[in-house]
Each structure stands twice: as C-alpha cells, then as structure tokens.
Design a protein around this motif. Structure first.
Motif, short mmCIF file in Angstrom:
data_model
loop_
_atom_site.label_atom_id
_atom_site.label_comp_id
_atom_site.label_asym_id
_atom_site.label_seq_id
_atom_site.Cartn_x
_atom_site.Cartn_y
_atom_site.Cartn_z
N ASN A 147 32.86 28.05 43.50
CA ASN A 147 31.83 28.84 44.32
C ASN A 147 32.33 30.23 44.39
N ASN A 148 33.50 30.63 44.69
CA ASN A 148 33.85 32.03 44.85
C ASN A 148 35.45 31.97 44.44
N PRO A 149 35.52 32.15 43.15
CA PRO A 149 37.00 32.13 42.49
C PRO A 149 37.91 33.33 43.16
N GLU A 150 37.49 34.43 43.20
CA GLU A 150 38.37 35.60 43.70
C GLU A 150 38.61 35.46 45.24
N LYS A 151 37.50 35.01 46.21
CA LYS A 151 38.09 34.64 47.39
C LYS A 151 39.02 33.62 47.51
N MET A 152 39.06 32.53 46.86
CA MET A 152 39.86 31.27 46.95
C MET A 152 41.34 31.54 46.46
N LEU A 153 41.30 32.34 45.29
CA LEU A 153 42.41 32.87 44.61
C LEU A 153 43.20 33.91 45.66
N LYS A 155 43.18 33.97 48.71
CA LYS A 155 43.58 33.08 50.07
C LYS A 155 44.87 32.41 49.49
N ILE A 156 44.89 31.86 48.50
CA ILE A 156 46.15 31.10 47.87
C ILE A 156 47.30 31.95 47.78
N CYS A 157 46.79 33.12 47.23
CA CYS A 157 47.90 34.30 46.95
C CYS A 157 48.44 34.85 48.39
N ALA A 158 47.69 35.00 49.20
CA ALA A 158 48.23 35.39 50.78
C ALA A 158 48.93 34.16 51.42
N GLU A 159 48.42 32.92 51.15
CA GLU A 159 49.23 31.70 51.84
C GLU A 159 50.67 31.68 51.03
N CYS A 160 50.90 32.06 49.87
CA CYS A 160 52.23 32.31 49.05
C CYS A 160 52.69 33.43 49.14
N GLY A 161 52.53 34.41 50.16
CA GLY A 161 52.88 35.74 50.09
C GLY A 161 52.92 36.45 48.70
N LEU A 162 52.00 36.25 47.84
CA LEU A 162 51.91 36.78 46.43
C LEU A 162 50.87 38.13 46.52
N PRO A 163 51.26 39.20 45.94
CA PRO A 163 50.27 40.26 45.76
C PRO A 163 49.12 39.80 44.94
N TRP A 164 47.96 40.27 45.36
CA TRP A 164 46.71 39.91 44.52
C TRP A 164 46.65 40.70 43.34
N THR A 165 46.33 40.13 42.23
CA THR A 165 45.73 40.81 40.79
C THR A 165 44.54 40.09 40.20
N ASP A 166 43.44 41.13 39.96
CA ASP A 166 42.38 40.34 39.43
C ASP A 166 42.55 39.73 37.90
N ALA A 167 44.04 40.11 37.40
CA ALA A 167 44.24 39.35 36.14
C ALA A 167 43.89 37.84 36.27
N MET A 168 43.99 37.16 37.35
CA MET A 168 43.80 35.81 37.48
C MET A 168 42.57 35.14 37.41
N LEU A 169 41.69 36.11 37.30
CA LEU A 169 40.14 35.78 37.16
C LEU A 169 39.79 35.64 35.59
N ARG A 192 37.25 26.60 25.75
CA ARG A 192 36.42 27.31 25.42
C ARG A 192 35.99 28.34 26.47
N SER A 193 36.75 28.36 27.73
CA SER A 193 36.39 29.18 28.94
C SER A 193 37.30 30.63 28.65
N THR A 194 36.63 31.64 29.49
CA THR A 194 37.45 32.70 29.64
C THR A 194 37.78 33.14 31.02
N GLY A 195 37.34 32.00 32.01
CA GLY A 195 37.39 32.22 33.44
C GLY A 195 36.69 31.08 34.26
N PHE A 196 36.97 31.00 35.41
CA PHE A 196 36.42 29.65 36.20
C PHE A 196 34.82 29.47 35.92
N ALA A 197 34.48 28.14 35.73
CA ALA A 197 33.02 28.03 35.69
C ALA A 197 32.28 28.19 37.03
#
Length: 227
Positions: A147-153, A155-169, A192-197
C-alpha cells in the motif's frame, strides 16, 4: 548488523531482499537453509536435485555461513518452515529479526498456483509464530508494504537504526546474483519487476478451508504486533 527476515512462501520476501540488496551497505543471502531442509525432510520440492547440488546440506556449515558479515550489514531471507526440520538456531542469536506476514488466503492461493499439494508446514504460519516467540523482532504485514512502500520501508529502517535511502524503492529487472537456483521456478513476477507492486485487491476465495482455519490464528496474533 545481521538482519534475519523470516516469512512463509509467496510473501514479498524476494522483493524485500531486492530492496535491501539495492543498498550499498548490505549483502544479501537467499534461503541458505533450503538444501539442508530438503536433505533433512526428503520432500519432493520443485528443482530438488538442483537445490541439493547448489547449496551446503550440512546445517552446521550453513549456520557458519549465516554468521559471516562481509559488508557492514547482511540481509538474510529465510523461510520459517526450513527451521522446523530440527535445524540449529544458536547462529540466529543476537541478530535483528524481521517477520514478514501476509493474509493466509493470499498465501494459499499464490502457493497453490505453483504446487498441487500444500500442507500447513508449507505455508509456515505456525513455524513463524514459534520463531517470533523465541526471538521477537519487527513484524510487517506485506499488504501495508504494498500500500505504501516508502512509508513502511522507512519504518523498518527506523526500527533497525538504519539511515533511509530511496535506493530501496527500485531495482533492475531480471533478478539478482544472490538468487537461489530455484529462482527460475518461483521468481518470475519479481524478476519482471523494478519495484514493489501496488495494493492488492480483495481476498481470493480458497478451496482449502482447513489450511485457512489453521493459519488464521497465527496470522492474527502476529498482525496485532505489526508496526
């Protein structure tokens, strides 16, 4: 950091591996216990012979590999049911644990399209609950991720203490060098994908009411802990 991602099959686990593989500070591992699991159980999974030939089958050897960390961080994609075959778990102590969940109706429908015979062990809800009870960790419902890949990613990074990077999208189409040999059977859509459905539609109808009834209590218990 060793980030251990636990899930059942058909649960965005490969897409998540690709998202972390897109980070320059992460290595990734794809289901390192798969061959050991098949050797221990004798199960006739698709591409069984190729999997057994392509990975270590001694759990102790796999555990040693899973404790290595070539880069600053490593993301390990694990199927929860691989551990239910009596695999050691001491290697997982001290890691960060991420649990990916998906409504069992979607898992059953998607997995059933690839295999004719499905058991409760195959879809791994009980096994994942057991792992959560032992290790705790971060729970993510993959419907929220779609539903919202960037928002959830984020959150995951924050929970792990990782800096955010939009490369993950984003990631290149065609797969990743770390893919297991089984990728050509299971990973067609994500290759066949290049990002989250995008968001998923209504829940599918399933013919295995027994599997759905067995899995739902475990899913709901984990869902209550999702970030």
């Amino acid at each position: 950091m060793r980030l251990l991602a636990w899930s059942g099959p058909r649960n965005l686990s490969t897409a998540m591996m690709y998202a972390f593989a897109a980070r320059p500070d992460f290595d990734v591992m794809d289901e390192p216990f798969y061959a050991a699991y098949l050797a221990a159980t004798g199960l006739p999974h698709p591409m069984r012979d190729e999997i057994l030939a392509g990975q270590p089958t001694d759990p102790a050897d796999v555990a040693q590999l899973c404790q290595a960390r070539p880069k600053a961080h490593v993301y390990q994609k694990h199927m929860a049911h691989h551990m239910s075959a009596g695999m050691p778990l001491g290697w997982a102590e001290g890691a960060v644990h991420l649990h990916l969940i998906r409504h069992p109706a979607r898992v059953i429908a998607s997995y059933g399209a690839k295999r004719d015979e499905i058991t409760e062990d195959d879809i791994a809800f009980a096994a994942q609950a057991t792992l959560y009870d032992r290790f705790g960790g971060i729970v993510v419902d993959t419907s929220d991720l779609r539903n919202n890949p960037e928002k959830m990613l984020r959150k995951i990074c924050a929970e792990c203490g990782l800096p955010w990077t939009d490369a993950m999208l984003r990631w290149p189409a065609g797969g990743h060098a770390a893919d297991g040999v089984w990728a050509r059977h299971w990973y067609g859509a994500v290759h066949r994908s290049t990002g989250f459905a995008g968001p998923e539609g209504p829940l599918p109808q399933v013919t295995r009411d027994d599997l759905l009834a067995a899995a739902l209590p475990f899913y709901r218990a984990l869902k209550a802990r999702a970030i």
